[in-house]
Design an enzyme around this catalytic site. Structure first.
Site, PDB file in Angstrom:
ATOM      1  N   LYS A 273       0.855  -1.200   0.000  1.00 52.35           N
ATOM      2  CA  LYS A 273       0.000   0.000   0.000  1.00 52.35           C
ATOM      3  C   LYS A 273       0.885   1.243   0.000  1.00 52.35           C
ATOM      4  CE  LYS A 273      -3.341   2.670   2.781  1.00 52.35           C
ATOM      5  NZ  LYS A 273      -4.234   2.709   3.965  1.00 52.35           N
TER       6      LYS A 273
ATOM      7  N   LYS B 193     -10.183  12.849   8.075  1.00 49.43           N
ATOM      8  CA  LYS B 193      -9.735  12.454   9.411  1.00 49.43           C
ATOM      9  C   LYS B 193      -9.703  13.686  10.309  1.00 49.43           C
ATOM     10  CE  LYS B 193      -6.545   8.755   7.968  1.00 49.43           C
ATOM     11  NZ  LYS B 193      -7.215   7.629   8.637  1.00 49.43           N
TER      12      LYS B 193
ATOM     13  N   ASP C 156       1.525   6.183   5.500  1.00 44.98           N
ATOM     14  CA  ASP C 156       0.565   5.277   4.871  1.00 44.98           C
ATOM     15  C   ASP C 156       1.124   4.623   3.593  1.00 44.98           C
ATOM     16  OD1 ASP C 156      -1.858   4.116   5.428  1.00 44.98           O
ATOM     17  OD2 ASP C 156      -3.043   5.541   4.259  1.00 44.98           O
TER      18      ASP C 156
ATOM     19  N   ASP D 226     -12.202   7.206   3.583  1.00 45.49           N
ATOM     20  CA  ASP D 226     -10.990   6.956   4.378  1.00 45.49           C
ATOM     21  C   ASP D 226     -10.606   5.471   4.365  1.00 45.49           C
ATOM     22  OD1 ASP D 226      -8.831   7.530   5.938  1.00 45.49           O
ATOM     23  OD2 ASP D 226      -9.968   7.783   7.817  1.00 45.49           O
TER      24      ASP D 226
ATOM     25  N   GLU E  85      -9.540   3.763   2.003  1.00 48.28           N
ATOM     26  CA  GLU E  85      -9.029   3.838   0.632  1.00 48.28           C
ATOM     27  C   GLU E  85      -8.001   2.752   0.330  1.00 48.28           C
ATOM     28  OE1 GLU E  85      -7.724   5.407   3.086  1.00 48.28           O
ATOM     29  OE2 GLU E  85      -5.602   5.065   2.736  1.00 48.28           O
TER      30      GLU E  85
ATOM     31  N   ARG F  48      -7.898  -0.412   0.943  1.00 51.54           N
ATOM     32  CA  ARG F  48      -8.448  -1.651   0.375  1.00 51.54           C
ATOM     33  C   ARG F  48      -8.851  -1.469  -1.086  1.00 51.54           C
ATOM     34  NH1 ARG F  48     -12.749  -1.752   5.120  1.00 51.54           N
ATOM     35  NH2 ARG F  48     -11.003  -0.642   6.065  1.00 51.54           N
TER      36      ARG F  48
HETATM   37  N1  BES Z   1      -4.382   4.519   6.719  1.00 48.35           N
HETATM   38  C1  BES Z   1      -5.511   4.286   7.517  1.00 48.35           C
HETATM   39  C2  BES Z   1      -5.257   3.273   8.631  1.00 48.35           C
HETATM   40  C3  BES Z   1      -4.324   3.714   9.715  1.00 48.35           C
HETATM   41  C4  BES Z   1      -4.805   4.327  10.839  1.00 48.35           C
HETATM   42  C5  BES Z   1      -2.987   3.421   9.634  1.00 48.35           C
HETATM   43  C6  BES Z   1      -3.954   4.680  11.851  1.00 48.35           C
HETATM   44  C7  BES Z   1      -2.142   3.781  10.651  1.00 48.35           C
HETATM   45  C8  BES Z   1      -2.622   4.393  11.757  1.00 48.35           C
HETATM   46  C9  BES Z   1      -6.677   3.742   6.671  1.00 48.35           C
HETATM   47  O1  BES Z   1      -6.707   4.175   5.366  1.00 48.35           O
HETATM   48  C10 BES Z   1      -7.933   4.173   7.319  1.00 48.35           C
HETATM   49  O2  BES Z   1      -8.109   5.360   7.433  1.00 48.35           O
HETATM   50  N2  BES Z   1      -8.743   3.228   7.765  1.00 48.35           N
HETATM   51  C11 BES Z   1      -9.950   3.556   8.443  1.00 48.35           C
HETATM   52  C12 BES Z   1     -10.988   2.580   7.973  1.00 48.35           C
HETATM   53  C13 BES Z   1     -12.379   2.908   8.450  1.00 48.35           C
HETATM   54  C14 BES Z   1     -12.878   4.165   7.766  1.00 48.35           C
HETATM   55  C15 BES Z   1     -13.281   1.751   8.149  1.00 48.35           C
HETATM   56  C16 BES Z   1      -9.703   3.379   9.926  1.00 48.35           C
HETATM   57  O3  BES Z   1      -9.009   2.464  10.324  1.00 48.35           O
HETATM   58  O4  BES Z   1     -10.154   4.226  10.672  1.00 48.35           O
HETATM   59 ZN    ZN Z   2      -4.826   4.754   4.582  1.00 52.00          ZN
HETATM   60 ZN    ZN Z   3      -7.719   6.039   5.198  1.00 55.69          ZN
END
Ligand code: BES
Ligand code: ZN
Ligand code: ZN
Length: 484
Positions: free
Chosen positions: A253, A265, A276, A335, A337, A339
């Site tokens: 990723k 966020k 990321d 967010d 994204e 996946r």
């Molecule tokens: N890049 C983030 C995940 C992340 C969060 C990595 C904190 C490192 C530290 C990912 O793209 C994301 O934002 N995931 C969301 C998914 C949710 C919207 C279902 C998450 O984990 O909050």
């Molecule tokens: Zn992310």
């Molecule tokens: Zn995200």
């Protein structure tokens, strides 16, 4: 930093400091040390120094021996010594001596008698611990740095080779750390592509697909993430051909900045979302090391690189896109994204007829919440691959922990209007993210590694300064080396 091997005794080695790793069981260890310095060490033992893990004690050496100083470094209880503890002691000793202004140091390997470990693990820890991120600092005039570590041992082929492998792997980890630590204004998708292209070599080719190419192929899930950004996305494909046969495909990723998009966020801690792309950095590290070591494998690395930003052209919650696989996806939350870009990468990988796909991604905050900084979450559809990763995780201490892909999770991802939606409900965030990818992997042997918890560390360890950890590089390299 130069690593070399010399077959002389510690007391005869002229250097700024001789490192003497010792366990807590002092008496026994003492007899292994050079005879001239035994009484000296006996005196400090259990008064100033007890041999606890990572404890250090520096003293002047007596005139009668060649080293200027002696550094005791603790290994803890003898029966509990492990490769990871050696790495930590290696990191501690090297950074301590560097900070004390030492240049040329040597490592006594007497402590290894009766222990089933190689000094290469200690050296690996030193190399990992000495890492600093320098890009934005003017060179300090009297910046301290170690020049060399001499390993005092018989220079046989086996040790020479092991040291070389660990050196290459550590360099790859530090390379990955540099990429991840670099902020998003400089680490753009185009910059990442440039770095990938710089790895080109005899057995390593690199192709970069731009937005037009991705559009033509139909990677609309990937492109949906890039839509809000002015930085052009780059779909980076590296191929290392150390042998023929079906490739192992590694997908990393590579969201160079994740603001969340329209599902923005909160600002607290958002600056960290430059990490990321840590999955992509690990894949580049593996490809670089595989080429340097000329591993006898066929590897393909894929880095779907893009930013995830809000804007007038950005994807909106509720939008439906058609992925490369043909499946339509309702994007409930922009967010989620990672996946989307990994799903299109998995389909791209499947068309290469791989023997296995491994994706590595900072995919969910839920992973960080579940494991803190201590484990990689792992899910997949291939028992052999999962078990092999588990073994590599223990060996490298980039530990993985398997989570389930229960078929019930399918239900969580049902959309009212499309084939699938990109988030589950409020619960089970770590596993539903993986289940989403599983729907795209189908029967192709595949494992997903969520490194959201391990790719960035808040509290330094002796062999890991805080910030980017470079996690995944050593894990996947170890896996590949063990693949039959
Ligand atoms: N890049 C983030 C995940 C992340 C969060 C990595 C904190 C490192 C530290 C990912 O793209 C994301 O934002 N995931 C969301 C998914 C949710 C919207 C279902 C998450 O984990 O909050
Ligand atoms: Zn992310
Ligand atoms: Zn995200």
């Amino acid at each position: 930093m130069k690593i070399s091997i010399k077959n002389i005794k510690g007391e005869d080695c002229a250097c700024d400091a001789l490192i003497l790793p010792v366990s807590e069981d002092g008496e026994e260890t003492l007899t292994m040390l050079p005879r001239e310095i035994q009484p000296l060490i006996k005196r400090v033992f259990s008064r100033e120094f007890s041999g606890k893990q990572n404890e250090v004690f520096l003293m002047n050496a007596p005139e009668s021996v060649a080293p200027q100083r002696l550094l005791l470094v603790g290994l803890g209880k003898k029966e509990q010594v492990s490769a990871e503890k050696l790495r930590q002691a290696g990191g501690k000793a090297a950074t301590y001596l560097r900070d004390m202004g030492m240049k040329k140091v040597a490592l006594s390997t007497d402590f290894l008698h009766g222990l089933n470990f190689s000094p290469a693990e200690f050296i690996e820890g030193s190399l990992l611990g000495l890492y600093t991120y320098k890009r934005y600092r003017k060179e300090e005039p009297n910046k301290k740095s170690l020049e060399s570590i001499t390993v005092l041992a018989k220079s046989d082929k086996e040790l020479t080779e092991e040291l070389r492998q660990r050196e290459v792997a550590s360099e790859a980890v530090c390379f990955a750390r540099d990429l991840v630590n670099t902020p998003a204004n400089d680490m753009t998708p185009a910059h990442l592509a440039k770095i990938a292209l710089s790895l080109k070599g005899k057995n390593l080719s690199v192709r970069v697909l731009d937005k037009k190419d991705a559009k033509k192929l139909g990677m609309d899930a990937y492109l949906a993430v890039a839509k809000g950004s002015n930085e052009e996305p780059k779909f980076i494909v590296l191929e290392y051909k150390g042998s023929k046969g079906a490739p192992v495909v590694l997908i990393g990723k590579s969201v160079t900045f994740d603001s969340g998009g329209i599902s923005l966020k909160s600002s607290e801690g958002m600056e960290k979302m430059k990490y990321d792309m840590a999955g992509g950095a690990a894949v580049l590290g593996v490809m670089k090391a595989a080429a340097a070591l000329r591993l006898p494998d066929h590897l393909i690395g894929i880095l779907p690189a893009t930013e995830n930003l809000p804007g007038g052209t950005a994807t909106k919650p509720g939008d439906v896109v058609k992925s490369l696989s043909g499946k339509t996806i309702e994007i409930i939350n922009t967010d989620a994204e990672g996946r989307l870009i990994v799903a299109d990468s998995i389909e791209y990988a499947k068309r290469l007829k791989p023997r296995a796909i491994i994706d590595i991604a900072t995919l969910t905050g839920a992973c960080l919440i579940a494991f803190g900084n201590e484990a990689i979450a792992m899910m997949g559809n291939d028992r052999k691959l999962l078990d092999a990763l588990k073994v590599s995780g223990e060996k490298t201490y980039e530990r993985v922990w398997e989570m389930p892909l229960f078929e019930e999770y399918k239900e969580y991802l049902k959309s009212d209007i499309a084939d699938i939606r990109n988030i589950g409900g409020r619960n089970g965030g770590l596993v539903t993210a993986a289940y989403f990818l599983y729907e795209f992997a189908g029967d192709t042997p595949w494992v997903h590694l969520d490194i959201a918890g391990t790719a960035w560390i808040e509290k330094e360890k002796p062999h890991m300064p805080k910030g980017a950890s470079g996690v995944g590089t050593r894990l996947i390299l170890d896996l590949i080396k063990g693949l039959k």
